[in-house]
Design a protein around this motif. Structure first.
Motif, PDB file in Angstrom:
ATOM      1  N   LEU A  20       0.982  -1.352   0.227  1.00 31.09           N
ATOM      2  CA  LEU A  20       0.057  -0.111  -0.089  1.00 31.09           C
ATOM      3  C   LEU A  20       0.917   1.262  -0.192  1.00 31.09           C
ATOM      4  N   GLY A  21       2.044   1.250   0.721  1.00 29.67           N
ATOM      5  CA  GLY A  21       3.011   2.340   0.796  1.00 29.67           C
ATOM      6  C   GLY A  21       3.517   2.746  -0.587  1.00 29.67           C
ATOM      7  N   ASP A  22       3.392   1.670  -1.509  1.00 28.16           N
ATOM      8  CA  ASP A  22       4.224   2.220  -2.992  1.00 28.16           C
ATOM      9  C   ASP A  22       3.003   2.821  -3.704  1.00 28.16           C
ATOM     10  N   LEU A  23       1.704   3.020  -3.090  1.00 26.57           N
ATOM     11  CA  LEU A  23       0.536   3.414  -3.980  1.00 26.57           C
ATOM     12  C   LEU A  23       0.316   4.904  -3.506  1.00 26.57           C
ATOM     13  N   ALA A  24       1.240   5.505  -2.703  1.00 21.45           N
ATOM     14  CA  ALA A  24       0.881   7.046  -2.161  1.00 21.45           C
ATOM     15  C   ALA A  24       0.528   7.903  -3.134  1.00 21.45           C
ATOM     16  N   GLY A  25      -0.675   8.569  -3.011  1.00 22.30           N
ATOM     17  CA  GLY A  25      -1.368   9.582  -4.053  1.00 22.30           C
ATOM     18  C   GLY A  25      -2.118   9.105  -4.734  1.00 22.30           C
ATOM     19  N   LEU A  26      -2.491   7.868  -4.767  1.00 21.03           N
ATOM     20  CA  LEU A  26      -3.217   7.151  -5.854  1.00 21.03           C
ATOM     21  C   LEU A  26      -4.687   7.387  -5.464  1.00 21.03           C
ATOM     22  N   TYR A  27      -5.056   7.226  -4.034  1.00 15.39           N
ATOM     23  CA  TYR A  27      -6.384   7.173  -3.601  1.00 15.39           C
ATOM     24  C   TYR A  27      -7.169   8.607  -2.948  1.00 15.39           C
ATOM     25  N   GLU A  28      -8.296   8.734  -3.409  1.00 16.66           N
ATOM     26  CA  GLU A  28      -8.822  10.159  -3.161  1.00 16.66           C
ATOM     27  C   GLU A  28      -8.849  10.541  -1.456  1.00 16.66           C
ATOM     28  N   ASP A  29      -8.904   9.395  -0.677  1.00 16.99           N
ATOM     29  CA  ASP A  29      -8.996   9.815   0.800  1.00 16.99           C
ATOM     30  C   ASP A  29      -7.672   9.662   1.327  1.00 16.99           C
ATOM     31  N   GLU A  30      -6.988  10.768   1.357  1.00 15.84           N
ATOM     32  CA  GLU A  30      -5.655  10.560   2.099  1.00 15.84           C
ATOM     33  C   GLU A  30      -5.629  10.254   3.450  1.00 15.84           C
ATOM     34  N   GLU A  31      -6.607  10.669   4.205  1.00 16.08           N
ATOM     35  CA  GLU A  31      -6.894  10.000   5.882  1.00 16.08           C
ATOM     36  C   GLU A  31      -6.916   8.541   5.976  1.00 16.08           C
ATOM     37  N   ALA A  32      -7.821   8.076   5.186  1.00 17.65           N
ATOM     38  CA  ALA A  32      -8.070   6.680   4.987  1.00 17.65           C
ATOM     39  C   ALA A  32      -7.045   6.016   4.737  1.00 17.65           C
ATOM     40  N   TYR A  33      -6.268   6.530   3.489  1.00 18.08           N
ATOM     41  CA  TYR A  33      -4.896   5.841   3.070  1.00 18.08           C
ATOM     42  C   TYR A  33      -3.984   5.752   4.461  1.00 18.08           C
ATOM     43  N   ARG A  34      -3.731   6.824   5.116  1.00 21.88           N
ATOM     44  CA  ARG A  34      -2.550   6.713   6.131  1.00 21.88           C
ATOM     45  C   ARG A  34      -3.103   5.960   7.314  1.00 21.88           C
ATOM     46  N   ALA A  35      -4.358   5.676   7.326  1.00 21.24           N
ATOM     47  CA  ALA A  35      -4.783   4.962   8.644  1.00 21.24           C
ATOM     48  C   ALA A  35      -4.757   3.374   8.209  1.00 21.24           C
ATOM     49  N   LEU A  36      -4.869   3.111   6.918  1.00 15.23           N
ATOM     50  CA  LEU A  36      -4.970   1.604   6.460  1.00 15.23           C
ATOM     51  C   LEU A  36      -3.389   1.370   6.498  1.00 15.23           C
ATOM     52  N   LEU A  37      -2.821   2.340   5.895  1.00 14.95           N
ATOM     53  CA  LEU A  37      -1.291   2.148   5.679  1.00 14.95           C
ATOM     54  C   LEU A  37      -0.562   1.642   7.188  1.00 14.95           C
ATOM     55  N   ALA A  38      -0.819   2.532   8.296  1.00 15.23           N
ATOM     56  CA  ALA A  38      -0.627   2.024   9.532  1.00 15.23           C
ATOM     57  C   ALA A  38      -0.799   0.827  10.130  1.00 15.23           C
ATOM     58  N   GLU A  39      -1.888   0.238   9.286  1.00 13.16           N
ATOM     59  CA  GLU A  39      -2.576  -1.259   9.557  1.00 13.16           C
ATOM     60  C   GLU A  39      -1.822  -2.307   9.048  1.00 13.16           C
ATOM     61  N   MET A  40      -1.548  -1.975   7.777  1.00 16.53           N
ATOM     62  CA  MET A  40      -0.948  -3.081   6.737  1.00 16.53           C
ATOM     63  C   MET A  40       0.333  -3.095   6.774  1.00 16.53           C
ATOM     64  N   GLY A  41       0.974  -2.125   7.257  1.00  9.54           N
ATOM     65  CA  GLY A  41       2.546  -1.773   7.045  1.00  9.54           C
ATOM     66  C   GLY A  41       2.962  -2.415   5.384  1.00  9.54           C
ATOM     67  N   ASP A  42       3.858  -3.109   5.353  1.00  4.54           N
ATOM     68  CA  ASP A  42       4.321  -3.625   4.152  1.00  4.54           C
ATOM     69  C   ASP A  42       3.823  -4.807   3.490  1.00  4.54           C
ATOM     70  N   LYS A  43       2.557  -5.312   3.960  1.00  3.13           N
ATOM     71  CA  LYS A  43       2.014  -6.248   3.525  1.00  3.13           C
ATOM     72  C   LYS A  43       1.709  -5.908   1.859  1.00  3.13           C
ATOM     73  N   VAL A  44       1.976  -7.134   1.040  1.00  5.10           N
ATOM     74  CA  VAL A  44       1.758  -7.146  -0.338  1.00  5.10           C
ATOM     75  C   VAL A  44       0.239  -7.086  -0.742  1.00  5.10           C
ATOM     76  N   VAL A  45      -0.180  -5.841  -1.541  1.00  3.78           N
ATOM     77  CA  VAL A  45      -1.370  -5.605  -2.015  1.00  3.78           C
ATOM     78  C   VAL A  45      -1.649  -6.070  -3.145  1.00  3.78           C
ATOM     79  N   TYR A  46      -0.789  -6.181  -4.137  1.00  7.38           N
ATOM     80  CA  TYR A  46      -0.858  -7.082  -5.387  1.00  7.38           C
ATOM     81  C   TYR A  46       0.334  -7.286  -5.958  1.00  7.38           C
ATOM     82  N   GLU A  47       0.363  -8.448  -6.703  1.00  8.51           N
ATOM     83  CA  GLU A  47       1.620  -9.069  -7.001  1.00  8.51           C
ATOM     84  C   GLU A  47       1.274  -9.732  -8.768  1.00  8.51           C
ATOM     85  N   VAL A  48       2.396  -9.358  -9.378  1.00 12.91           N
ATOM     86  CA  VAL A  48       2.535  -9.954 -10.723  1.00 12.91           C
ATOM     87  C   VAL A  48       3.665 -11.027 -10.858  1.00 12.91           C
TER      88      VAL A  48
END
Ligand SMILES: O=P(O)(O)OC[C@H]1O[C@H](O)[C@H](O)[C@@H](O)[C@@H]1O
Ligand SMILES: [Fe+2]
Length: 199
Positions: A20-48
């Motif tokens: 999620l940290g690699d996707l900074a600035g992509l989502y509309e809700d910056e506050e929700a992004y920061r809160a979720l980032l704190a929860e998820m840390g460096d968990k992979v959100v997508y993989e190819v």
């Protein structure tokens, strides 16, 4: 072999992961992004995972994308998105499991959405910007193929302030496309230059 349960290509030569940290600035809700980032840390959100025989125009890259389900605020999890650096190169996606969609945008700002589920085949035509979105409650797994000399240009989205639409929860168990308030249409000269880039 496509390992649908693991969401990966067995025998892949490349693995590409995003947190999620690699996707900074992509989502509309910056506050929700920061809160979720704190929860998820460096968990992979997508993989190819993919197999690239060569980078020749006549070759193809084949692989698998696996995306976690989730939302940032009301907005469903997405991939960064791109246009091919050789913009006239197409791509195809084949749904393996889960429920997602391809958000497509032409250089001039036309939008299309194509729903993807098991056994659906999504065609991304030449010149279309594309981003995958997981709108379901489970992992989204898709197989893809595209010309090996396509490349990815990410700036095209960043410079426009994102894609023209955002895919959000409609509050009734489904998704809806809403306008991205930050979007700026590309000037005509820029649109023309994208079509002129084809080789
Ligand atoms: O490149 P992103 O926008 O992060 O999307 C992730 C991936 O999407 C597709 O599966 C493409 O075929 C990949 O080449 C790409 O890397
Ligand atoms: Fe692509």
């Amino acid at each position: 072999m496509v390992d649908v349960a693991k969401g990966e290509l067995r025998g892949a030569t490349n693995r590409y992961t995003k947190t999620l940290g690699d996707l900074a600035g992509l989502y509309e809700d910056e506050e929700a992004y920061r809160a979720l980032l704190a929860e998820m840390g460096d968990k992979v959100v997508y993989e190819v995972t993919d197999y690239k025989p060569s980078a020749d125009a006549g070759d193809m890259i084949i692989g698998v994308t696996r995306m976690l389900p989730g939302k940032v605020g009301r907005e469903f999890f997405l991939t960064r998105g791109h246009i091919h650096a050789n913009p006239n190169r197409p791509e195809m996606y084949y749904g393996e499991s889960g429920h997602g969609l391809m958000l497509l945008e032409s250089p001039a700002g036309d939008i299309r959405t194509v729903e993807i589920g098991p056994r659906s085949l999504c065609y991304v035509p030449p010149y279309w910007i594309h981003r995958s979105v997981n709108v379901g409650p489970t992992e989204l797994v898709m197989t893809f193929a595209y010309p090996a000399d396509s490349g990815q240009d990410y700036d095209i989205i960043a410079k426009a302030g994102g894609m023209r639409s955002r895919i959000v929860d409609d509050g009734r168990g489904s998704w809806v496309a809403v306008d991205n308030e930050s979007y700026r249409f590309r000037p005509a000269e820029l649109v023309e230059s994208i079509f002129a880039k084809a080789r």
